[in-house]
Scaffold this active site. Structure first.
Site, mmCIF file in Angstrom:
data_model
loop_
_atom_site.group_PDB
_atom_site.id
_atom_site.type_symbol
_atom_site.label_atom_id
_atom_site.label_comp_id
_atom_site.label_asym_id
_atom_site.label_seq_id
_atom_site.Cartn_x
_atom_site.Cartn_y
_atom_site.Cartn_z
ATOM 1 N N TYR A 180 -62.619 78.966 12.927
ATOM 2 C CA TYR A 180 -61.344 78.289 12.717
ATOM 3 C C TYR A 180 -60.313 78.703 13.770
ATOM 4 O O TYR A 180 -59.537 77.887 14.269
ATOM 5 C CB TYR A 180 -60.851 78.591 11.304
ATOM 6 N N ASP B 79 -74.220 78.674 8.991
ATOM 7 C CA ASP B 79 -73.247 79.758 9.056
ATOM 8 C C ASP B 79 -72.604 80.043 7.698
ATOM 9 O O ASP B 79 -72.306 81.190 7.367
ATOM 10 C CB ASP B 79 -72.154 79.423 10.077
ATOM 11 N N ASP C 97 -62.870 85.564 8.996
ATOM 12 C CA ASP C 97 -61.411 85.521 9.073
ATOM 13 C C ASP C 97 -60.739 85.551 7.702
ATOM 14 O O ASP C 97 -61.347 85.266 6.677
ATOM 15 C CB ASP C 97 -60.946 84.272 9.829
#
Length: 276
Positions: free
Chosen positions: A177, A62, A131
């Site tokens: 996260y 990822d 994010d």
């Protein structure tokens, strides 16, 4: 999600995580398949080289895909991920499925669009597929046990967050996260972002899902004690005078998918794998 038919004039790029030798055998196998086909292919040795292709095959986990995603998305290049790392939530295939990945490209595939966050700091623009994280500084020098962050959406105050920080995630990043911090899981096609407090010192602070058509402004009360990370990479140190705006970017990242790809099957598989 929509379907793309095979086109022999399709141009394919291959980008391999060069930091680990375990990807080299997968790359070698893929090159054997493409050398026997009519598909035009290019091997990229650096992210800055990625251009002039329709699809880029990313060999890595990822983290590798996150590093490639913005560069590819801004050029309209689709991503097909093959995982040989520890985590592969964004990848469509595992390392031993190189042949299946090649067959997917040559027999038609589906495409899934993922939204991207645009983060503006004093006029400088950054992007994140996963994010944007605002967190207290951990450097052993700054006296910062907690930070105070105020979030506004469309000019209206949401809350004051006192704690370790906040996470603003896309649907893609909702399983990263933000999930670990107790945030909601968003399906990839939902048009929303998620604001998740990190170790909040108030029990009334809770994750908030809001429309991705909205604009968020983040305000800080302490100088030099908050740092910004975009997709896990250090981006900036922030203070009360900084103007931070978050909104949906004007481009998306497109992922190559199997026609029967199932987000919930993948979610359960990965969650069970990570729970071991």
């Amino acid at each position: 999600m929509y379907k793309i038919l095979y086109n022999k004039f399709m141009r394919v790029g291959i980008y391999c995580n060069q930091t680990s030798k375990k990807f080299l055998s997968i790359e070698k196998e893929l090159l054997q398949y493409f050398s026997k086909s009519e598909i035009c292919y290019t091997v990229f040795n650096g992210i800055e080289e990625i251009r002039d292709v329709d699809v880029v095959i990313v060999l890595g986990g990822d983290g590798t895909i996150l590093r490639v995603s913005v560069a590819a998305g801004r050029q309209g290049i689709r991503i097909l991920g093959i995982n040989a790392g520890t985590l592969g939530f964004l990848t469509e295939f595992e390392g031993e499925q190189a042949n299946a990945a090649f067959e997917l490209l040559t027999n038609g595939f589906s495409v899934e669009k993922r939204s991207v966050l645009e983060i503006s700091v004093n006029g400088s623009t950054h992007y994140a597929l996963n994010d944007a994280v605002f967190q207290r500084r951990y450097d052993g020098i700054t006296d910062s046990n907690v930070v105070a962050i105020t979030a506004e959406i469309d000019g209206k105050k949401v809350d004051d967050f006192v704690g370790d920080g906040i996470i603003v995630s896309t649907p893609t990043g909702s399983t990263a996260y933000s999930l670990s911090a107790g945030g909601s899981i968003l399906t990839p096609n939902i048009e929303a972002f998620c604001l998740t407090p990190v170790c909040a010192h108030s029990l009334h602070n809770r994750p908030i899902v809001y429309a991705d058509t909205s604009v968020m402004q983040v305000k800080l009360s302490q100088e030099g004690q908050v740092v910004l990370y975009c997709d896990g990479a250090f981006t900036d140190s922030l203070g009360p005078k900084d103007r931070v705006i978050l909104k949906k970017a004007d481009f998306c990242v497109e992922f190559v998918k199997n026609k029967d790809s199932n987000f919930f099957d993948r979610l359960l598989f990965k969650l069970n794998k990570w729970s071991i």
